[in-house]
Motif scaffolding. Structure first.
Motif: not given
Ligand SMILES: [Fe+2]
Ligand SMILES: [Fe+2]
Length: 212
Positions: A127, A130, A134-135, A137-138, A188, A190
């Protein structure tokens, strides 16, 4: 600061963090919410039930340590790394609170603790590799799912176990805060398929740690 560390230093630090999470008695920076709750009488069955639920939550906090450590190891920006490390400090409190409560209830942590750590660390690294959005978002999605899980466990705890309930309530508040912080930092939403895979992974941990 971690940003000034070289890669070998970071790897050594990551191994150290992992060994501490798995093998060392966790130390909380904040007092356990259970400390303010008067003791109550639990039947042997209620104790066993609570201990099993708290074992799941302890395993979840081991996984949280690993996810944050893995993501932090490969984070692209100092800001993201700092956010991850701040949240990881609060997760250490959760780990210590769950650990102490399991002992209080006469239970034991999951026998698969090293497996939960190793698997989650790998997922955290993936994760973290990214883009930051995104990270983060994770993190946002993980915390959302963990908060929902904690609310579910709060409903499943024996009514008399006010100490475990106080711990889970505070944890749920912290997790919501971690999720909001990650979202505000640019995390973000996902894709649904990733969110679904995360749910399946969480469910595997919940079911197995309830038993072993
Ligand atoms: Fe947590
Ligand atoms: Fe969290």
């Amino acid at each position: 600061m971690a940003t000034a560390l070289t890669w070998p230093d970071r790897l050594v630090a990551a191994v150290d963090q992992g060994l501490r999470a798995i093998a060392a008695p966790p130390v909380a920076m904040r007092p356990s919410p259970a400390a303010a709750v008067p003791p109550t009488e639990l039947t042997p069955g209620e104790r066993r039930r609570s201990a099993a639920l708290m074992r799941v939550n302890h395993a979840g906090e081991i996984a949280a340590q690993a996810l944050y450590n893995g993501q932090s190891l490969v984070a692209r920006s100092a800001g993201t790394r700092e956010l991850l490390e701040t949240a990881a400090r609060e997760e250490r409190d959760h780990l210590a609170w769950c650990s102490a409560q399991i002992e209080e209830l006469g239970g034991r942590p999951s026998l698969l603790t090293p497996f939960w750590y190793a698997g989650s660390f790998g997922i955290g690294v993936l994760a973290g590799l990214r883009a930051d959005a995104e990270s983060l978002g994770f993190v946002r999605e993980t915390e959302r799912q963990v908060e929902a899980h904690l609310r579910d466990h709060l409903a499943r705890l024996p009514e008399a176990d006010a100490k475990s309930a106080a711990i889970l309530s505070r944890m749920a508040e912290d997790e919501a805060h971690h999720g909001t912080t990650a979202a505000l930092a640019g995390g973000a939403e996902l894709p649904a398929v990733i969110r679904g895979c995360m749910k399946v992974g969480g469910e595997i941990l919940r079911r197995i740690a309830l038993i072993v």
